[in-house]
Scaffold this active site. Structure first.
Site: not given
Ligand code: NAP
Length: 245
Positions: A152
């Protein structure tokens, strides 16, 4: 000050097809700036419900971004896009010796190849129309050595590198490209995945707490808007100061 800087613009936010994620808040923030917002996700029913929650001016597009054919179709269906937010991400947390190959492939396909080919398909249109903004979502983990998150973190480090290359390639044509690197953010999925542990991780930062999805979204919206007109090639941490210590 004009508070609707993206009036008449179209934004595409990937991974925004559910209400509890950072993508949803980004879509909301871009709507507040006046953009029409296309949200992509993997579940049509959930995506339509998310559109309804966002109100008017949004459209849901179905795409599994781990599949490059669907990435290309998404770019075609999106059409002319002025703001691209590469927010969707796959995760896979294993010690290196135990990393399953299929999850390795899925993470790099979703986090690197999908933003790559979305950008390659949509940036030329931005160039032709005289400008645009691309924001890539990374993570504080991309710049830290953390056991168990090798794939990741490496995928996000690759995305940060692409930000710099694209800023150089497209900057002369008016397209700005930046990274936002969140620390621990209390999105719905992370809360389910990490439970109370996320509070502990939050305490490691100078601000001593986890971040809110809206705090990430505000930074993304700023970078998407003309008021960030001289910001390109940057990586902005939204991590409570974690990457500074
Ligand atoms: N939350 C944190 O602590 C954190 C920290 C650092 C960075 N980030 C980054 O912030 C961004 C958003 O994270 P988040 O916390 O909001 O997580 P999240 O709720 O899991 O959002 C990630 C999104 O990506 C989608 N996704 C995953 N695999 C996919 C695929 N193969 N095709 C299409 N869509 C896909 C998921 O879709 P589904 O709903 O269908 O699963 C979900 O809507 C990400 O880039 C993550 O790496 C988050």
């Amino acid at each position: 000050m004009d508070t609707m800087e993206l009036e008449g613009r179209v934004a595409l936010v990937t991974g925004a097809g559910a209400t509890g994620g950072i993508g949803f808040e980004i879509a909301r923030a871009l709507r507040r700036e006046g953009a029409r917002v296309l949200i992509s996700g993997r579940d049509a029913e959930r995506g339509e419900a998310t559109c309804r929650a966002l109100g008017g001016g949004t459209r849901f597009l179905l795409a599994n971004l781990a599949d490059v054919g669907q990435v290309r179709r998404l770019a075609e269906e999106a059409g002319e896009v002025d703001v691209l937010v590469n927010n969707a991400a796959g995760i896979s947390f294993w010690p290196t010796a135990e990393q399953p190959l299929d999850e390795y492939e899925m993470v790099f396909a979703t986090n690197v190849r999908a933003p790559y080919f979305l950008t390659s398909a949509l940036a030329p249109g931005m160039v032709a129309r005289g400008g645009g903004s691309i924001v890539n979502l990374s993570t504080v983990a991309a710049g830290l050595g953390t056991p168990g998150v090798s794939v990741y973190a490496a995928s996000k480090a690759a995305l940060e590198s692409l930000t710099r290359t694209w800023a150089a390639e497209y900057g002369p044509h008016g397209v700005r490209v930046n990274t936002v690197a969140p620390g621990p953010i209390e999105s719905e999925k992370v809360l389910i995945l990490m439970g109370e542990t996320i509070e502990e991780v939050g305490r490691e930062s100078p601000l001593g707490r986890v971040g809110r999805t809206a705090e990430v979204a505000e930074t993304v919206a700023f970078l998407a808007c003309p008021r960030a007109g001289y910001v390109s090639g940057a990586c902005i941490p939204v991590d409570g100061g974690r990457s500074a210590v």
